[in-house]
Design a protein around this motif. Structure first.
Motif, short mmCIF file in Angstrom:
data_model
loop_
_atom_site.label_atom_id
_atom_site.label_comp_id
_atom_site.label_asym_id
_atom_site.label_seq_id
_atom_site.Cartn_x
_atom_site.Cartn_y
_atom_site.Cartn_z
N VAL A 141 13.57 -3.53 -4.93
CA VAL A 141 12.33 -3.06 -4.32
C VAL A 141 11.67 -4.25 -3.66
CG1 VAL A 141 10.03 -2.14 -4.75
CG2 VAL A 141 12.00 -1.15 -5.93
N THR A 142 11.43 -4.14 -2.36
CA THR A 142 10.79 -5.21 -1.61
C THR A 142 9.55 -4.67 -0.94
OG1 THR A 142 12.93 -6.27 -1.20
CG2 THR A 142 11.09 -6.94 0.20
N VAL A 143 8.42 -5.32 -1.20
CA VAL A 143 7.15 -4.90 -0.63
C VAL A 143 6.68 -5.98 0.33
CG1 VAL A 143 4.81 -4.12 -1.10
CG2 VAL A 143 6.63 -3.71 -2.78
N SER A 144 6.55 -5.62 1.59
CA SER A 144 6.14 -6.59 2.60
C SER A 144 4.61 -6.56 2.78
CB SER A 144 6.82 -6.28 3.93
OG SER A 144 6.42 -5.02 4.41
N SER A 145 4.07 -7.71 3.12
CA SER A 145 2.61 -7.80 3.28
C SER A 145 2.19 -7.47 4.71
CB SER A 145 2.14 -9.20 2.90
OG SER A 145 2.79 -10.16 3.67
N GLY A 193 -1.98 2.34 -13.90
CA GLY A 193 -2.88 2.92 -12.91
C GLY A 193 -2.26 3.08 -11.54
N ARG A 194 -1.12 2.41 -11.30
CA ARG A 194 -0.45 2.53 -10.01
C ARG A 194 0.92 3.18 -10.14
NH1 ARG A 194 1.10 -1.98 -7.52
NH2 ARG A 194 1.31 -3.18 -9.46
N PHE A 195 1.59 2.94 -11.26
CA PHE A 195 2.92 3.48 -11.49
C PHE A 195 2.83 4.61 -12.53
CE2 PHE A 195 5.58 -0.60 -10.51
CZ PHE A 195 4.92 -0.73 -9.30
N THR A 196 3.69 5.59 -12.36
CA THR A 196 3.77 6.69 -13.32
C THR A 196 5.23 6.92 -13.68
OG1 THR A 196 1.81 7.76 -12.39
CG2 THR A 196 3.24 9.10 -13.78
N ILE A 197 5.52 6.91 -14.99
CA ILE A 197 6.87 7.18 -15.45
C ILE A 197 6.93 8.61 -15.98
CG2 ILE A 197 6.45 6.28 -17.80
CD1 ILE A 197 9.35 5.18 -17.72
N GLY A 225 0.80 -1.22 0.00
CA GLY A 225 0.00 0.00 0.00
C GLY A 225 0.83 1.27 0.00
N GLY A 226 2.12 1.12 0.23
CA GLY A 226 3.00 2.28 0.28
C GLY A 226 3.49 2.70 -1.09
N SER A 227 4.41 3.67 -1.08
CA SER A 227 4.93 4.25 -2.31
C SER A 227 6.45 4.32 -2.27
CB SER A 227 4.37 5.66 -2.50
OG SER A 227 2.97 5.66 -2.63
N LEU A 228 7.02 4.27 -3.45
CA LEU A 228 8.45 4.51 -3.65
C LEU A 228 8.63 5.25 -4.95
CD1 LEU A 228 10.24 1.13 -2.73
CD2 LEU A 228 10.43 3.29 -1.49
N ARG A 229 9.74 5.99 -5.04
CA ARG A 229 10.07 6.68 -6.27
C ARG A 229 11.49 6.29 -6.68
NH1 ARG A 229 11.62 12.86 -7.49
NH2 ARG A 229 10.52 13.17 -9.48
N MET A 256 5.92 4.84 -7.88
CA MET A 256 5.20 3.60 -7.65
C MET A 256 4.30 3.77 -6.44
SD MET A 256 8.27 0.86 -8.35
CE MET A 256 9.22 1.38 -6.93
N ASN A 257 3.01 3.70 -6.68
CA ASN A 257 2.02 3.85 -5.62
C ASN A 257 1.26 2.54 -5.43
OD1 ASN A 257 2.71 6.60 -5.38
ND2 ASN A 257 1.18 7.19 -6.91
N THR A 258 0.59 2.45 -4.31
CA THR A 258 -0.23 1.27 -3.99
C THR A 258 0.56 -0.01 -4.25
OG1 THR A 258 -2.08 2.60 -4.88
CG2 THR A 258 -2.59 0.38 -4.15
N LEU A 259 1.75 -0.07 -3.72
CA LEU A 259 2.63 -1.21 -3.98
C LEU A 259 2.07 -2.48 -3.36
CD1 LEU A 259 6.00 0.65 -3.60
CD2 LEU A 259 5.36 -0.76 -5.57
N ARG A 260 2.34 -3.57 -4.05
CA ARG A 260 1.88 -4.89 -3.63
C ARG A 260 3.08 -5.81 -3.42
NH1 ARG A 260 -2.02 -5.22 -8.94
NH2 ARG A 260 -3.56 -3.63 -8.32
N PRO A 261 2.94 -6.85 -2.64
CA PRO A 261 4.07 -7.80 -2.49
C PRO A 261 4.55 -8.35 -3.82
CG PRO A 261 2.45 -8.17 -0.78
CD PRO A 261 1.85 -7.15 -1.70
N GLU A 262 3.65 -8.50 -4.77
CA GLU A 262 4.05 -9.04 -6.08
C GLU A 262 4.83 -8.03 -6.92
OE1 GLU A 262 0.96 -8.99 -4.81
OE2 GLU A 262 -0.56 -8.54 -6.36
N ASP A 263 5.01 -6.81 -6.43
CA ASP A 263 5.88 -5.84 -7.09
C ASP A 263 7.33 -5.97 -6.63
OD1 ASP A 263 3.23 -3.47 -6.69
OD2 ASP A 263 3.84 -4.45 -8.58
N THR A 264 7.59 -6.96 -5.80
CA THR A 264 8.95 -7.19 -5.31
C THR A 264 9.82 -7.75 -6.43
OG1 THR A 264 8.23 -7.54 -3.03
CG2 THR A 264 10.35 -8.50 -3.68
#
Length: 122
Positions: free
Chosen positions: A118-122, A66-70, A15-19, A83-91
């Motif tokens: 990039v690591t997204v924890s659940s 819809g979640r990432f913007t370049i 659910g978090g964001s990274l740039r 990268m917004n609304t990050l999911r564990p599968e975006d790892t």
């Protein structure tokens, strides 16, 4: 040669964001298309998003649309991936790619950054 320097990866909760940022440099080259790809261990590298230097519509993988913007700053030859609304599968390890034309040659080459985790924890 063109060098790509990436930054911005890390660990974030779902659910978090990274740039991510990627700065390209190289004397005698014009940087054209830039983009972000991602790769999991043992898997093929896959498209995340790409953007041209001419301001055309960016291309996104279905999984990130819809979640990432370049975006890019042509003056600085820098590309960003918000990268917004990050999911564990975006790892993944995220790689920056640039297609650069050697001025006066008509030849283009592709270059890759070193990758950023990039690591997204659940």
């Amino acid at each position: 040669q063109v060098q790509l320097v990436e930054s911005g990866g890390g660990l974030v909760q779902a659910g978090g964001s990274l740039r991510l940022s990627c700065a390209a440099s190289g004397t005698g080259f014009r940087i054209n298309t830039m983009g972000w790809y991602r790769q999991a261990p043992g898997k093929q590298r896959e498209l995340g998003a790409v953007i041209s230097s001419g301001g055309g519509t960016p291309i996104y993988a279905v999984s990130v649309k819809g979640r990432f913007t370049i975006a890019r700053d042509n003056a600085e030859n820098t590309v960003y991936l918000q990268m917004n609304t990050l999911r564990p599968e975006d790892t993944y390890v995220y790689y920056c790619k640039a297609v650069a034309e050697r001025l006066g040659s008509g030849l283009s080459y592709q270059y890759w950054g070193q990758g950023t985790q990039v690591t997204v924890s659940s």
